[in-house]
Design a protein around this motif. Structure first.
Motif, PDB file in Angstrom:
ATOM      1  N   ASN A  98       8.572  47.439   1.164  1.00 45.38           N
ATOM      2  CA  ASN A  98       9.910  47.095   0.634  1.00 45.38           C
ATOM      3  C   ASN A  98      10.353  48.448  -0.183  1.00 45.38           C
ATOM      4  O   ASN A  98      11.157  48.190  -1.177  1.00 45.38           O
ATOM      5  N   ALA A  99      10.144  49.613   0.491  1.00 46.05           N
ATOM      6  CA  ALA A  99      10.563  50.811  -0.357  1.00 46.05           C
ATOM      7  C   ALA A  99      12.062  51.002  -0.190  1.00 46.05           C
ATOM      8  O   ALA A  99      12.393  50.710   0.791  1.00 46.05           O
ATOM      9  N   LYS A 100      12.563  51.682  -0.802  1.00 47.73           N
ATOM     10  CA  LYS A 100      14.171  52.370  -0.769  1.00 47.73           C
ATOM     11  C   LYS A 100      14.037  53.612  -0.817  1.00 47.73           C
ATOM     12  O   LYS A 100      13.543  54.485  -1.692  1.00 47.73           O
ATOM     13  N   VAL A 101      14.511  54.084   0.430  1.00 47.68           N
ATOM     14  CA  VAL A 101      14.810  55.437   0.678  1.00 47.68           C
ATOM     15  C   VAL A 101      16.291  55.934  -0.313  1.00 47.68           C
ATOM     16  O   VAL A 101      17.321  55.570   0.085  1.00 47.68           O
ATOM     17  N   LEU A 102      16.110  56.648  -1.154  1.00 43.99           N
ATOM     18  CA  LEU A 102      16.998  57.181  -2.245  1.00 43.99           C
ATOM     19  C   LEU A 102      17.579  58.521  -1.438  1.00 43.99           C
ATOM     20  O   LEU A 102      18.985  58.747  -1.651  1.00 43.99           O
ATOM     21  N   GLU A 103      16.942  59.297  -0.948  1.00 42.94           N
ATOM     22  CA  GLU A 103      17.216  60.624  -0.218  1.00 42.94           C
ATOM     23  C   GLU A 103      16.365  61.274   0.570  1.00 42.94           C
ATOM     24  O   GLU A 103      15.156  60.772   0.520  1.00 42.94           O
ATOM     25  N   ALA A 104      16.982  61.728   1.798  1.00 44.66           N
ATOM     26  CA  ALA A 104      15.836  62.142   2.922  1.00 44.66           C
ATOM     27  C   ALA A 104      16.915  63.282   3.752  1.00 44.66           C
ATOM     28  O   ALA A 104      17.885  63.131   4.124  1.00 44.66           O
ATOM     29  N   GLU A 105      16.031  64.351   3.826  1.00 45.93           N
ATOM     30  CA  GLU A 105      16.502  65.587   4.704  1.00 45.93           C
ATOM     31  C   GLU A 105      15.629  66.259   5.205  1.00 45.93           C
ATOM     32  O   GLU A 105      14.455  66.424   4.720  1.00 45.93           O
ATOM     33  N   ASN A 106      15.885  67.167   6.274  1.00 46.06           N
ATOM     34  CA  ASN A 106      14.901  67.813   6.628  1.00 46.06           C
ATOM     35  C   ASN A 106      14.736  69.332   5.900  1.00 46.06           C
ATOM     36  O   ASN A 106      15.865  69.630   5.467  1.00 46.06           O
ATOM     37  N   VAL A 107      13.615  69.750   5.905  1.00 44.77           N
ATOM     38  CA  VAL A 107      13.416  71.338   5.303  1.00 44.77           C
ATOM     39  C   VAL A 107      12.476  71.764   5.983  1.00 44.77           C
ATOM     40  O   VAL A 107      11.289  71.631   6.127  1.00 44.77           O
ATOM     41  N   GLY A 108      13.091  72.952   6.643  1.00 54.91           N
ATOM     42  CA  GLY A 108      12.039  73.746   7.574  1.00 54.91           C
ATOM     43  C   GLY A 108      11.683  73.014   8.738  1.00 54.91           C
ATOM     44  O   GLY A 108      12.345  72.194   9.535  1.00 54.91           O
ATOM     45  N   GLU A 109       9.983  72.801   8.812  1.00 53.72           N
ATOM     46  CA  GLU A 109       9.827  71.850   9.795  1.00 53.72           C
ATOM     47  C   GLU A 109       9.349  70.716   9.393  1.00 53.72           C
ATOM     48  O   GLU A 109       8.524  69.802  10.075  1.00 53.72           O
ATOM     49  N   GLY A 110       9.697  70.060   8.137  1.00 51.30           N
ATOM     50  CA  GLY A 110       9.414  68.822   7.625  1.00 51.30           C
ATOM     51  C   GLY A 110      10.448  68.304   7.108  1.00 51.30           C
ATOM     52  O   GLY A 110      11.634  68.511   7.457  1.00 51.30           O
ATOM     53  N   TRP A 111      10.112  66.899   6.535  1.00 51.29           N
ATOM     54  CA  TRP A 111      11.205  66.048   5.861  1.00 51.29           C
ATOM     55  C   TRP A 111      10.904  66.097   4.318  1.00 51.29           C
ATOM     56  O   TRP A 111       9.709  65.912   4.108  1.00 51.29           O
ATOM     57  N   ASP A 112      11.728  65.942   3.440  1.00 48.34           N
ATOM     58  CA  ASP A 112      11.625  65.826   2.176  1.00 48.34           C
ATOM     59  C   ASP A 112      12.262  64.441   1.881  1.00 48.34           C
ATOM     60  O   ASP A 112      13.390  64.216   2.171  1.00 48.34           O
ATOM     61  N   PHE A 113      11.566  63.683   1.153  1.00 46.53           N
ATOM     62  CA  PHE A 113      12.106  62.243   1.040  1.00 46.53           C
ATOM     63  C   PHE A 113      11.790  62.130  -0.597  1.00 46.53           C
ATOM     64  O   PHE A 113      11.011  62.357  -1.158  1.00 46.53           O
ATOM     65  N   ARG A 114      13.022  61.173  -1.281  1.00 47.93           N
ATOM     66  CA  ARG A 114      13.039  60.457  -2.414  1.00 47.93           C
ATOM     67  C   ARG A 114      12.838  59.127  -2.201  1.00 47.93           C
ATOM     68  O   ARG A 114      13.691  58.251  -1.777  1.00 47.93           O
TER      69      ARG A 114
END
Length: 212
Positions: A98-114
């Motif tokens: 039941n997690a809520k993704v607040l932010e997510a975007e690609n950075v280089g060859e990976g993903w940054d999630f909050r």
């Protein structure tokens, strides 16, 4: 206590990573991730890239049931994809806890999630699920917003306003942005954003710094 974490995962840990593999110059920002019955529906912005080419790449996946180009905002294009429940990687650990993704975007060859979790137990479960799925995670930051029993928690809108204002330098000296610039991002008036920010900060101070 509601933990919020900033993590980085490889591109392959999130199904949209196939766009990064074939269109390495694009930038992707997740707007929303919605689980509905037997499907998972992400809404996301893509900067750069041809909409038809993006749709074609997404349709190549056997996990994709539907792709739709919804809107355009300057250089960004908004897409909706419907994935079936066979989608793997980070998706099921997020849904199962039941997690809520607040932010997510690609950075280089990976993903940054909050990501915000309902409890530390849920965060631990998420970590265990990722380990069992062989998803490597880099923990960049852990936040622990805490409110006393019976206190008033921040609304989602107030939380987002404070975080965005902080990240864009509104509280810096000199300020890195203005109320008008922030309000435009939320598509509300300057006064409405200012009230949202002040009420959120007031709640945060009252519930975490001021003794009753």
């Amino acid at each position: 206590m509601i933990p919020i974490v900033d993590i980085t995962v490889p591109a392959s840990a999130f199904e949209l990573g196939r766009l990064l593999e074939q269109l390495p110059g694009v930038r992707i920002e997740l707007e929303q991730l919605v689980p509905i019955e037997n499907s998972i529906i992400p809404l996301f912005w893509v900067s750069e890239g041809d909409p038809e080419e993006i749709e074609a790449i997404l349709r190549e996946s056997p996990l994709t049931e539907h792709v739709e180009f919804l809107a355009e905002d300057g250089q960004r294009k908004l897409f909706k994809v419907i994935w079936n429940r066979e989608v793997n990687g980070l998706i099921h650990p997020l849904i199962d806890t039941n997690a809520k993704v607040l932010e997510a975007e690609n950075v280089g060859e990976g993903w940054d999630f909050r990501i915000q979790f309902p409890s530390h137990d849920a965060l631990s479960t998420f970590r265990d699920c990722c380990e069992s799925e062989n998803i490597p995670i880099i923990l960049r930051q852990l936040y622990n917003p805490q409110y006393p029993d019976g206190g008033d928690a921040l609304t989602d809108e107030q939380h987002e306003a404070i975080v965005v204002a902080y990240e864009q330098g509104y509280f810096d000296v000199p300020r890195g942005t203005t109320v008008s610039e922030l309000a435009a991002q939320f598509d509300i008036s300057d006064n409405a954003f200012s009230q949202r920010l002040r009420r959120g900060l007031g709640t945060l101070v009252r519930e975490t710094m001021v003794e009753s």
